[in-house]
Write a protein that holds these residues in place. Structure first.
Motif, PDB file in Angstrom:
ATOM      1  N   LYS A 133       0.863  -1.194   0.000  1.00 54.66           N
ATOM      2  CA  LYS A 133       0.000   0.000   0.000  1.00 54.66           C
ATOM      3  C   LYS A 133       0.889   1.230   0.000  1.00 54.66           C
ATOM      4  O   LYS A 133       1.929   1.251   0.685  1.00 54.66           O
ATOM      5  CB  LYS A 133      -0.851   0.051   1.280  1.00 54.66           C
ATOM      6  CG  LYS A 133      -2.055  -0.862   1.279  1.00 54.66           C
ATOM      7  CD  LYS A 133      -3.293  -0.161   0.705  1.00 54.66           C
ATOM      8  CE  LYS A 133      -4.501  -1.069   0.631  1.00 54.66           C
ATOM      9  NZ  LYS A 133      -4.666  -1.847  -0.578  1.00 54.66           N
ATOM     10  N   SER A 134       0.456   2.263  -0.713  1.00 50.59           N
ATOM     11  CA  SER A 134       1.173   3.532  -0.582  1.00 50.59           C
ATOM     12  C   SER A 134       0.735   4.160   0.743  1.00 50.59           C
ATOM     13  O   SER A 134      -0.324   3.820   1.299  1.00 50.59           O
ATOM     14  CB  SER A 134       0.833   4.459  -1.749  1.00 50.59           C
ATOM     15  OG  SER A 134      -0.521   4.848  -1.657  1.00 50.59           O
ATOM     16  N   ASN A 135       1.555   5.077   1.242  1.00 55.99           N
ATOM     17  CA  ASN A 135       1.219   5.714   2.528  1.00 55.99           C
ATOM     18  C   ASN A 135      -0.133   6.430   2.474  1.00 55.99           C
ATOM     19  O   ASN A 135      -0.905   6.400   3.428  1.00 55.99           O
ATOM     20  CB  ASN A 135       2.317   6.700   2.932  1.00 55.99           C
ATOM     21  CG  ASN A 135       3.585   5.972   3.332  1.00 55.99           C
ATOM     22  OD1 ASN A 135       3.579   4.758   3.592  1.00 55.99           O
ATOM     23  ND2 ASN A 135       4.697   6.700   3.384  1.00 55.99           N
ATOM     24  N   ILE A 136      -0.415   7.051   1.328  1.00 55.18           N
ATOM     25  CA  ILE A 136      -1.682   7.777   1.231  1.00 55.18           C
ATOM     26  C   ILE A 136      -2.863   6.802   1.200  1.00 55.18           C
ATOM     27  O   ILE A 136      -3.896   7.028   1.846  1.00 55.18           O
ATOM     28  CB  ILE A 136      -1.693   8.774   0.037  1.00 55.18           C
ATOM     29  CG1 ILE A 136      -2.979   9.603   0.015  1.00 55.18           C
ATOM     30  CG2 ILE A 136      -1.500   8.094  -1.300  1.00 55.18           C
ATOM     31  CD1 ILE A 136      -3.126  10.559   1.155  1.00 55.18           C
ATOM     32  N   GLU A 137      -2.685   5.680   0.498  1.00 57.61           N
ATOM     33  CA  GLU A 137      -3.767   4.669   0.481  1.00 57.61           C
ATOM     34  C   GLU A 137      -4.013   4.128   1.893  1.00 57.61           C
ATOM     35  O   GLU A 137      -5.153   3.922   2.309  1.00 57.61           O
ATOM     36  CB  GLU A 137      -3.385   3.484  -0.414  1.00 57.61           C
ATOM     37  CG  GLU A 137      -3.486   3.756  -1.889  1.00 57.61           C
ATOM     38  CD  GLU A 137      -2.863   2.645  -2.737  1.00 57.61           C
ATOM     39  OE1 GLU A 137      -3.282   2.521  -3.881  1.00 57.61           O
ATOM     40  OE2 GLU A 137      -1.964   1.914  -2.262  1.00 57.61           O
ATOM     41  N   LEU A 138      -2.913   3.900   2.611  1.00 55.04           N
ATOM     42  CA  LEU A 138      -3.028   3.369   3.969  1.00 55.04           C
ATOM     43  C   LEU A 138      -3.760   4.369   4.876  1.00 55.04           C
ATOM     44  O   LEU A 138      -4.677   4.003   5.635  1.00 55.04           O
ATOM     45  CB  LEU A 138      -1.628   3.074   4.525  1.00 55.04           C
ATOM     46  CG  LEU A 138      -1.592   2.441   5.891  1.00 55.04           C
ATOM     47  CD1 LEU A 138      -2.040   0.981   5.816  1.00 55.04           C
ATOM     48  CD2 LEU A 138      -0.168   2.502   6.476  1.00 55.04           C
ATOM     49  N   ALA A 139      -3.368   5.640   4.782  1.00 55.56           N
ATOM     50  CA  ALA A 139      -4.012   6.667   5.621  1.00 55.56           C
ATOM     51  C   ALA A 139      -5.503   6.747   5.285  1.00 55.56           C
ATOM     52  O   ALA A 139      -6.359   6.835   6.188  1.00 55.56           O
ATOM     53  CB  ALA A 139      -3.336   8.020   5.397  1.00 55.56           C
ATOM     54  N   GLN A 140      -5.822   6.688   4.003  1.00 51.32           N
ATOM     55  CA  GLN A 140      -7.242   6.770   3.601  1.00 51.32           C
ATOM     56  C   GLN A 140      -8.025   5.559   4.102  1.00 51.32           C
ATOM     57  O   GLN A 140      -9.176   5.685   4.538  1.00 51.32           O
ATOM     58  CB  GLN A 140      -7.349   6.891   2.078  1.00 51.32           C
ATOM     59  CG  GLN A 140      -6.986   8.296   1.609  1.00 51.32           C
ATOM     60  CD  GLN A 140      -6.771   8.391   0.101  1.00 51.32           C
ATOM     61  OE1 GLN A 140      -6.636   7.373  -0.578  1.00 51.32           O
ATOM     62  NE2 GLN A 140      -6.721   9.603  -0.410  1.00 51.32           N
ATOM     63  N   MET A 141      -7.373   4.412   4.061  1.00 49.95           N
ATOM     64  CA  MET A 141      -8.031   3.186   4.523  1.00 49.95           C
ATOM     65  C   MET A 141      -8.339   3.287   6.034  1.00 49.95           C
ATOM     66  O   MET A 141      -9.440   2.947   6.485  1.00 49.95           O
ATOM     67  CB  MET A 141      -7.078   2.017   4.251  1.00 49.95           C
ATOM     68  CG  MET A 141      -7.583   0.687   4.683  1.00 49.95           C
ATOM     69  SD  MET A 141      -6.301  -0.541   4.282  1.00 49.95           S
ATOM     70  CE  MET A 141      -7.053  -1.940   5.088  1.00 49.95           C
TER      71      MET A 141
END
Ligand code: NAD
Length: 333
Positions: free
Chosen positions: A257-265
């Motif tokens: 996961k990219s960091n932004i995808e992880l934060a959004q998740m």
């Protein structure tokens, strides 16, 4: 009863491991050597009674020598390290001291305690084992595609990963030169309960719940492979009980996961658990990138799967849900 020296057992992975390992193998006696730096917390071990705790530094020659003799140590599982990349940029010397010199001190005392001469173990110490816990960061950074395998050349980019690479090289040398039965595991980014507040996932959850901005480095597109800490503990277990001395095994979660995808998740799960007027996603803020920030890590864990039948059991969704519940309890009581 087998006496095993655990180093860094009050930290995130070490404490999860002691909890896992003692439940599964009550016949082992664990001696936990931990300096209790800012990253170590004995509260992580509050449910464990049947082990010995020694507060001290893995770099302390006299202390480590004394522990090997006093407890008749027959195995080492070495977690202790300075582990945060950002800190390694600010204070690299600490990382060299603990991660390189500390690992050397443990290896050399293991050798002196278990061997009469190179490749001549003492009677009764023929099966003594040294298991070193390392990281995928030693391999450097990947482009858009490809995976780290155990034969990927080392190319560490931060003082943290360079110091871990240095410790891995010492482990290799003690196997080849002295015949120490070494095992090594290189894992991807762990997440789960008991991780220190400074790390990415606890920071996202805490800042979200406290209504603060959620800081994401650069463009947020740095990719990591996320491994649930209990899956990592199971991986260490199977390697520790194997006979692949002198070898290393990559352990990954199969969850890129990219960091932004992880934060959004994480924000999406919090939106469901703790709804408020606006989504937590609106708190996400991009901040200046980390110096020398590696772009992508991804692990090929086919070796440990093929030879030791290990694979991750937790999906990112279920692991993150458990992790969020644990931190909600920590931050909200
Ligand atoms: P952590 O920072 O949470 O814990 C480190 C522990 O080591 C702490 O309890 C600390 O008090 C102790 N320690 C530090 N210096 C010491 C010293 N000189 N003597 C004795 N004890 C000392 O780290 P973690 O996340 O649990 O990582 C454990 C190991 O796993 C490390 O070797 C790290 O490099 C490796 N690793 C971690 C990750 C991750 O995502 N957390 C990923 C790959 C590899």
């Amino acid at each position: 009863m087998k006496h095993i020296l655990i180093t860094g057992g009050a930290g995130f992975i070490g404490s999860n491991f002691i909890n896992y390992f003692l439940r599964k193998y009550p016949q082992y006696f664990l001696i936990n050597l931990d300096l209790l730096t800012y990253a170590g917390d004995l509260a992580n071990l509050k449910d464990i009674e049947s082990y010995a705790f020694i507060e001290g530094n893995i770099c302390d020659e006299g202390l480590v020598k004394d522990i090997f003799a006093r407890y008749n140590i027959e195995a080492v599982i070495h977690f202790a390290a300075e582990s945060h990349v950002d800190n390694s940029i600010a204070t690299p010397s600490k990382f060299v001291q603990t991660n390189v010199n500390g690992t050397f001190n443990l290896l050399h005392n293991a050798y002196l305690s278990w061997f009469n001469a190179p490749h001549c173990p003492k009677s009764g110490k023929e099966n003594a084992v040294f298991h070193h816990i390392s990281t995928d960061e030693v391999y450097g950074s990947l482009g858009e595609s490809g995976y780290f395998t155990e034969s990927t050349p080392y190319a560490p980019n931060s003082p943290y990963s360079a110091s871990k690479a240095g410790s891995d090289m010492l482990v290799r040398a003690y196997f080849h030169t002295y015949g120490l039965k070494t095992l090594m595991t290189n894992c991807s980014n762990n997440y789960g309960p008991k991780q220190h507040d400074e790390k990415l996932i606890p920071t996202i959850i805490r800042n979200a719940l406290q209504g603060k901005s959620i800081p994401i480095y650069g463009d947020g597109k740095n990719v990591r492979d996320w491994l649930f800490v209990k899956d990592h503990c199971r991986g260490i277990d199977v390697v520790f009980h194997s006979c692949y001395f002198g070898e290393s095994f990559n352990i990954g979660g199969g969850n890129e996961k990219s960091n932004i995808e992880l934060a959004q998740m994480i924000c999406k799960v919090l939106d469901e658990k703790y709804p408020k007027e606006t989504s937590y996603k609106e708190q996400i803020t991009f901040v200046q990138d980390r110096a020398g920030h590696d772009r992508r890590y991804a692990i090929d864990f086919s070796k440990i799967h093929k030879f030791l039948d290990w694979k991750p059991s937790e999906s990112l969704e279920s692991g993150i849900a458990q992790t969020i519940d644990w931190y909600i309890h920590k931050y909200r009581g």
